[in-house]
Scaffold this active site. Structure first.
Site, PDB file in Angstrom:
ATOM      1  N   ARG A  23       0.831  -1.216   0.000  1.00  0.00           N
ATOM      2  CA  ARG A  23       0.000   0.000   0.000  1.00  0.00           C
ATOM      3  C   ARG A  23       0.860   1.259   0.000  1.00  0.00           C
ATOM      4  O   ARG A  23       0.438   2.315  -0.460  1.00  0.00           O
ATOM      5  CB  ARG A  23      -0.980  -0.002   1.181  1.00  0.00           C
ATOM      6  CG  ARG A  23      -0.330  -0.179   2.522  1.00  0.00           C
ATOM      7  CD  ARG A  23      -1.369  -0.306   3.628  1.00  0.00           C
ATOM      8  NE  ARG A  23      -0.770  -0.828   4.844  1.00  0.00           N
ATOM      9  CZ  ARG A  23      -1.132  -0.514   6.068  1.00  0.00           C
ATOM     10  NH1 ARG A  23      -2.130   0.335   6.254  1.00  0.00           N
ATOM     11  NH2 ARG A  23      -0.555  -1.041   7.114  1.00  0.00           N
ATOM     12  N   SER A  50      -4.790   4.622   6.347  1.00  0.00           N
ATOM     13  CA  SER A  50      -4.494   3.196   6.191  1.00  0.00           C
ATOM     14  C   SER A  50      -4.466   2.762   4.735  1.00  0.00           C
ATOM     15  O   SER A  50      -3.907   1.717   4.433  1.00  0.00           O
ATOM     16  CB  SER A  50      -5.436   2.335   7.027  1.00  0.00           C
ATOM     17  OG  SER A  50      -6.722   2.419   6.547  1.00  0.00           O
ATOM     18  N   GLU A  71     -19.210   4.391   0.491  1.00  0.00           N
ATOM     19  CA  GLU A  71     -18.489   3.866  -0.672  1.00  0.00           C
ATOM     20  C   GLU A  71     -19.301   3.946  -1.959  1.00  0.00           C
ATOM     21  O   GLU A  71     -18.747   4.096  -3.052  1.00  0.00           O
ATOM     22  CB  GLU A  71     -18.069   2.414  -0.424  1.00  0.00           C
ATOM     23  CG  GLU A  71     -17.059   2.229   0.704  1.00  0.00           C
ATOM     24  CD  GLU A  71     -17.686   2.261   2.094  1.00  0.00           C
ATOM     25  OE1 GLU A  71     -18.934   2.160   2.194  1.00  0.00           O
ATOM     26  OE2 GLU A  71     -16.945   2.384   3.084  1.00  0.00           O
ATOM     27  N   PHE A  96     -14.951  -3.311   1.081  1.00  0.00           N
ATOM     28  CA  PHE A  96     -15.984  -2.271   0.966  1.00  0.00           C
ATOM     29  C   PHE A  96     -16.095  -1.736  -0.471  1.00  0.00           C
ATOM     30  O   PHE A  96     -17.166  -1.342  -0.912  1.00  0.00           O
ATOM     31  CB  PHE A  96     -15.666  -1.091   1.905  1.00  0.00           C
ATOM     32  CG  PHE A  96     -15.336  -1.486   3.312  1.00  0.00           C
ATOM     33  CD1 PHE A  96     -15.926  -2.609   3.896  1.00  0.00           C
ATOM     34  CD2 PHE A  96     -14.451  -0.750   4.076  1.00  0.00           C
ATOM     35  CE1 PHE A  96     -15.625  -2.975   5.197  1.00  0.00           C
ATOM     36  CE2 PHE A  96     -14.141  -1.111   5.382  1.00  0.00           C
ATOM     37  CZ  PHE A  96     -14.726  -2.221   5.942  1.00  0.00           C
ATOM     38  N   HIS A 122      -5.966  -3.728   1.851  1.00  0.00           N
ATOM     39  CA  HIS A 122      -6.262  -4.786   2.826  1.00  0.00           C
ATOM     40  C   HIS A 122      -6.911  -5.990   2.157  1.00  0.00           C
ATOM     41  O   HIS A 122      -7.841  -6.597   2.688  1.00  0.00           O
ATOM     42  CB  HIS A 122      -7.151  -4.256   3.954  1.00  0.00           C
ATOM     43  CG  HIS A 122      -6.438  -3.333   4.889  1.00  0.00           C
ATOM     44  ND1 HIS A 122      -5.581  -2.357   4.447  1.00  0.00           N
ATOM     45  CD2 HIS A 122      -6.443  -3.231   6.241  1.00  0.00           C
ATOM     46  CE1 HIS A 122      -5.091  -1.700   5.488  1.00  0.00           C
ATOM     47  NE2 HIS A 122      -5.594  -2.211   6.588  1.00  0.00           N
ATOM     48  N   ASP A 130      -8.029  -8.574  11.913  1.00  0.00           N
ATOM     49  CA  ASP A 130      -9.361  -7.992  11.728  1.00  0.00           C
ATOM     50  C   ASP A 130     -10.419  -9.061  11.443  1.00  0.00           C
ATOM     51  O   ASP A 130     -11.608  -8.834  11.623  1.00  0.00           O
ATOM     52  CB  ASP A 130      -9.353  -6.969  10.581  1.00  0.00           C
ATOM     53  CG  ASP A 130      -8.815  -5.618  11.031  1.00  0.00           C
ATOM     54  OD1 ASP A 130      -8.751  -5.395  12.255  1.00  0.00           O
ATOM     55  OD2 ASP A 130      -8.459  -4.803  10.163  1.00  0.00           O
ATOM     56  N   ARG A 180      -2.261  -5.541   3.361  1.00  0.00           N
ATOM     57  CA  ARG A 180      -2.002  -4.605   4.435  1.00  0.00           C
ATOM     58  C   ARG A 180      -0.570  -4.712   4.943  1.00  0.00           C
ATOM     59  O   ARG A 180       0.080  -3.717   5.241  1.00  0.00           O
ATOM     60  CB  ARG A 180      -2.963  -4.912   5.582  1.00  0.00           C
ATOM     61  CG  ARG A 180      -2.708  -4.124   6.834  1.00  0.00           C
ATOM     62  CD  ARG A 180      -3.670  -4.543   7.945  1.00  0.00           C
ATOM     63  NE  ARG A 180      -3.579  -3.625   9.053  1.00  0.00           N
ATOM     64  CZ  ARG A 180      -2.611  -3.649   9.966  1.00  0.00           C
ATOM     65  NH1 ARG A 180      -1.650  -4.552   9.892  1.00  0.00           N
ATOM     66  NH2 ARG A 180      -2.587  -2.761  10.938  1.00  0.00           N
TER      67      ARG A 180
END
Lengths: 327, 289
Positions: A23, A50, A71, A96, A122, A130, A180
């Site tokens: 990322r 993030s 979104e 998402f 992610h 998570d 991530r």
């Protein structure tokens, strides 16, 4: 034998490789683009830090749009911006976006041929603690099925940076995903990257391992193990899932006779499925798939999860042996 | 509301005649297509006519000129009225209209961006147009361009959450170069909006989202044109014009009946409807003389 022209890092297996989160390649690529192209704009759904778009935000605040936790609206706004000549990058977690705004991606972006770039952060199992809700394992399937779409899964920091820049220069809707965690950097700034062209990283004639994302490195490790047994595996970094490099895959099937696909995605609908579709039509060959076995993930450390669900070099070696028995 | 830039009576007559002709096209298109939506296109014919014949900065001979005002249709199912308006305005020949929904026609059953001159967006699944329009308005602001974005919405599509995501964003960014036109006709496929899922108080909802709200009779040309000019004068907020309309307007057996939301007329119904609209057009012309 590693392909020299791939310009991978020196001493690939002889030392601990430096690592960086892919990322960060996205974030750094956006800053390069921001300097280079005034039409590039960035949107995020409350995930500026993030997804690493905060550097772009700080440098180019007028071209950054915080849409909040919304979104669907983000995708629609991006479509409107693109229709008026901007090159919007939408950043969120892959679960998402495109997970939650697929209809907007389908209608407002893909059917409209809007020049929107969707960055799914992610992605994959390695999101870790998570848990399953945040581990995008279906995103490749739901994006590659859309007409007009380009789908890219870069393998490390450098390739994510290059993909970000290449997608801005490519005209049309695109989705690209990255994980991530910090992952080893095994390509270099000199490693070529061309959208739609799978990359041979290792020569071999006994079978081909076709991989995407950070698991490409696991594929290279597996090939090394196999070589010790006298099995020479070709390793193909299939970073562009759509349009698929059918020519390279048919050549692999014809020249090596068996394939193993490797991805951090559900076994249905991802890279393995794309390869199987292409080969079934053009050059059928025995295939095995290393992927998430039609299951949801769970909480845990990234390496624990990859180990538990068999997304590792030893699992690739095992599938390679299996596919060779079927050849 | 006091009139800011009142239409002359003769201009109003001209708009009324044009809107009636557009309604005739709509009925004939739906008959030829054999499927489609009747009530919404007839109800919004006056707003579309006012936009394209009085309000918008556009040029049918140069349909994509960069500084044109943008029109985004969010409830794509009423596209027959958009197509008929564009044809009447000279974007493409009226003879194309009967090809609606047929294989190979640029006039898709729900709009597809740039399939025909003047068609500015893709729409079908409800709730997406306001976000698209917000993106366009943002692009105009980024470029320092003076053109305006007009988004046309149905009332019932406000049951989609995305509309309120977009409304929140437009309020936050004070998008004063954006006008939303809501067709408040009170019907949707399954019945009356207030039975299916109440929308009221719609005005208060938009005000709570930091929009400037104007409510008008959506069949009053002076009110429609005034609302558009009024919105241009509001610099602090985006503007929504809630247009109270009669679904099926102009065809007595369709008016206010939600069962006409999603069906076309049969041959006999179309004949009666066109006859009614033609005699209305004749009356408008003769009363003006």
């Amino acid at each position: 034998m590693i392909v020299t022209e791939a310009h991978l890092v020196e001493g690939l297996f002889e030392r601990e490789l430096p690592s960086k989160a892919p990322r960060d390649g996205f974030g750094d690529g956006l800053v390069v683009l921001g300097e280079r192209n005034p039409d590039v704009v960035v949107l995020t759904g409350d995930l500026a830090d993030s997804t690493r778009v905060s550097a772009f935000r700080d440098r180019f605040p007028d071209r950054f749009f915080q849409v909040g936790v919304a979104e669907q609206n983000m995708m629609g706004i991006a479509a409107g911006l693109a229709i008026c000549g901007k090159i919007p990058f939408c950043s969120s977690y892959a679960t998402f976006s495109p997970g939650r705004n697929w209809d907007q991606l389908r209608v407002s972006v893909c059917y409209s041929e809007a020049n929107v770039k969707v960055a799914g952060a992610h992605a994959g199992l390695s999101v870790g603690p998570d848990g399953a809700t945040h581990q995008a394992l279906e995103d490749i399937a739901i994006t590659r099925v859309l007409p007009n779409m380009t789908v890219v899964v870069p393998c490390d920091y450098h390739q994510t940076l290059k993909a970000t820049i290449a997608l801005a220069e490519h005209r049309g809707p695109a989705y690209f995903r990255f994980g991530r965690e910090r992952t080893p950097i095994f390509t270099t700034p000199e490693t070529p990257f061309e959208l739609g062209r799978a990359q041979v990283l290792r020569h071999g004639s006994d079978l081909t391992i076709v991989a995407c994302g950070p698991l490409v490195l696991e594929a290279l490790k597996a090939a090394r193990t196999l070589a010790a047994e006298g099995i020479e595996a070709r390793v193909l970094n299939c970073h562009t899932i759509k349009p698929l490099d059918v020519e390279a895959l048919v050549a692999a099937a014809r020249e090596t006779g068996a394939l193993v696909t490797v991805e951090e995605h559900q076994i249905h609908g991802g890279l393995g499925s794309a390869v199987a579709e292409a080969l079934a039509l053009h050059h059928p060959a025995p295939m095995e798939m290393v992927a998430m076995p039609d299951s949801f993930g769970e909480s845990g450390r990234a390496e624990e999860l990859l180990e538990k669900w068999g997304l590792t070099a030893p699992a690739i070696v095992e599938r390679a042996r299996r596919v060779l028995r079927r050849r | 509301m006091a009139s800011l830039l009142t239409l002359s009576d003769s201009e109003e007559v001209r708009l009324a005649e044009t809107a009636t002709r557009i309604r005739e096209h709509v009925v004939e298109m739906l008959l030829a297509a054999g499927s489609g939506h009747s009530a919404g296109p007839l109800g919004m014919a006056d707003v579309f006519t006012a936009l394209y014949f009085s309000i918008l900065n556009i040029d049918p001979a140069d349909p994509w000129k960069p500084d044109r005002d943008r029109v985004v249709l969010s409830n794509g199912h009423i596209c027959p009225v958009w197509y008929a308006t564009l044809a009447e305005r000279g974007y493409f020949p009226v003879s194309l209209l009967p090809t609606l929904r047929q294989l190979g026609s640029p006039l898709q059953g729900h709009t597809h961006i740039r399939s025909a001159p003047g068609v500015e967006n893709t729409s079908g699944p409800l709730g997406q147009g306001l976000s698209q329009g917000v993106g366009m308005a943002l692009a105009a602001s980024l470029d320092g361009a003076g053109w305006r974005t007009h988004v046309l919405l149905s009332d019932a599509e406000h049951q989609e959450g995305q509309i309120w995501e977009a409304a929140m964003f437009a309020g936050k960014h004070r998008l004063h170069n954006l006008t939303a036109w809501v067709d408040r006709n009170n019907i949707q496929i399954d019945g009356y909006t207030e039975d299916v899922m109440p929308l009221e108080p719609l005005r208060a909802k938009y005000e709570a989202f930091n929009w400037y709200v104007i409510e008008i009779d959506g069949h009053n040309f002076k009110a429609i044109v005034d609302a558009a000019r009024h919105a241009e004068a509001i610099y602090e907020r985006p503007t929504v014009v809630i247009c109270h309309t009669i679904p099926g307007r102009g065809v007595d057996f369709m008016e206010r009946d939600y069962r006409w939301h999603g069906v076309p007329p049969d041959r006999e119904q179309a004949r009666r409807a066109v006859q009614e609209l033609r005699s209305l057009r004749g009356r408008i012309a003769s009363e003006a003389e």
